[in-house]
Write an enzyme that holds these catalytic residues in place. Structure first.
Site: not given
Length: 295
Positions: A121, A54, A98
Site C-alpha cells: 500500500d 483483489k 484493508q
C-alpha cells in the site's frame, strides 16, 4: 474540441497482462511465486467488494493470494500478531490491511508494523521517506496508477506544469513526489489555496484528489490540458434511484475543454488494483535481490 477519454479498463488490462508475464518469468527462471496477503477486519460492504476483486485479480495474474478475515471486535494485539506472522512468512511478499479499520483499532500502529519491504500500500513512513528522497520505494497504488495514465497521453512529463489538488498521505503527497521524480514542475493545492481556479488554468496536468463531487469546473481547465480525476463520490440518485458515482471534476464540462480526461467510473479506480499487483511483483523481486521487473 472534445477530449480524448483515457480508458482505465484498457490500460489496467495491459498492466495486468505485463504483471502476469513477469509472474510467469519469476516462476520459470527463479522458482518464485509472488504472494499477496490481504487482511480484512470486520464486514464493511465496500471493503468486502474490494477484497473480492483483489483476490480474483491476484489469482488471475498467477500469484498466490492469502486472505485473512478477522471480526470487527478483534483486539489490537491479535491484529498486530497477525502482521508479525505475515512479515515473517517467506511465501508472502506483499501485505495489505484493508482500510478503514473498525473503530477502536489504531491504523497508524498497524501501518507502522508492516515490514516496509512488504508494504504494497506504500503507506509505511519508511516508504514515504524513501519516495521523498528519490530512492526505490513501494508507492501508494492510486498515485502510481494516475502517473501511468498520464503517461499514456504524454510519453514524458518532464517540464510540464502539474497541479495536484489534495494533500492526503494516500494520494496527494505521494503523487507530488512521483511527479517530481518525472521532472514535472509541481504545485500542490488544498482547501486553503487562494484562487484555485486561476491556478488550475495554468496547469498542463491536473490531478484532482479532494473528495468533493464535481468541484473542478470546466472553465478551470486550460484548453488541451490532461485531467486525471482521482475522486470517487457516491451521490444519491434522483427519486430514490440508484446512487451515482461522480468524480472531483465536472466531467461533462471539462471534456469540452481538456485534451484528455479520465472518466469516473472507468478511470483511475480500475488502476488501483492493477498497481497493487505491480507493487507485489516489485516487492518479490526486491526481497529476493532480483532486478526491478518490467512492470
Amino acid at each position: 474540441m472534445t477530449a480524448r477519454i483515457i480508458d482505465g479498463k484498457t490500460i489496467s488490462a495491459e498492466v495486468r497482462a505485463r504483471v502476469a508475464a513477469e509472474v510467469t518469468r519469476l516462476k520459470t527462471d527463479h522458482g518464485i511465486t509472488p504472494g499477496l496477503a490481504v487482511v480484512l477486519v470486520g464486514n464493511d460492504p465496500a471493503s468486502e467488494v474490494y477484497v473480492r476483486s483483489k483476490h480474483k485479480q491476484t489469482q488471475e495474474a498467477g500469484m498466490a493470494s492469502f486472505e485473512h478475515r478477522l471480526p470487527a471486535d478483534v483486539p489490537q494485539a491479535e491484529l498486530m500478531a497477525l502482521i508479525a506472522k505475515l512479515n515473517a512468512d517467506p511465501a508472502v511478499h506483499g501485505i495489505l490491511v484493508q482500510l478503514p479499520l473498525p473503530k477502536g483499532l489504531d491504523s497508524n500502529a498497524v501501518i507502522d508494523a508492516i515490514d516496509p519491504a512488504k508494504d504494497v500500500d506504500g503507506l509505511n513512513p519508511t516508504n514515504a521517506g524513501r519516495l521523498a528522497s528519490g530512492l526505490f520505494a513501494l508507492t501508494p497504488c492510486t498515485p502510481l496508477g494516475s502517473i501511468i495514465m498520464a503517461k499514456t497521453v504524454h510519453a514524458s512529463l518532464e517540464g510540464m506544469n502539474a497541479l495536484v489538488i489534495g494533500r492526503s498521505n494516500l494520494v496527494g503527497k505521494p503523487l507530488v513526489q512521483l511527479l517530481l521524480n518525472e521532472n514535472a514542475t509541481v504545485t500542490i493545492a488544498h482547501s486553503r489555496t487562494r484562487d484555485l481556479p486561476a491556478l488550475c488554468r495554468q496547469a498542463d496536468l491536473v490531478f484532482a484528489a479532494v473528495g468533493k463531487a464535481e468541484m473542478v469546473k470546466g472553465d478551470w481547465i486550460k484548453p488541451g490540458a490532461t485531467v486525471i480525476d482521482v475522486g470517487i463520490n457516491r451521490t444519491p440518485g434522483k427519486d430514490g434511484g440508484k446512487d451515482k458515482l461522480l468524480g472531483d471534476v465536472a466531467f461533462a464540462e471539462a471534456k469540452e475543454v481538456a485534451g484528455a480526461i479520465t472518466p469516473v467510473p472507468g478511470g483511475v479506480g480500475l488502476m488501483t488494483v492493477a498497481c497493487l499487483l505491480v507493487n507485489t511483483v516489485r516487492a518479490a523481486c526486491a526481497i529476493h535481490g532480483l532486478p526491478k521487473p518490467a512492470v
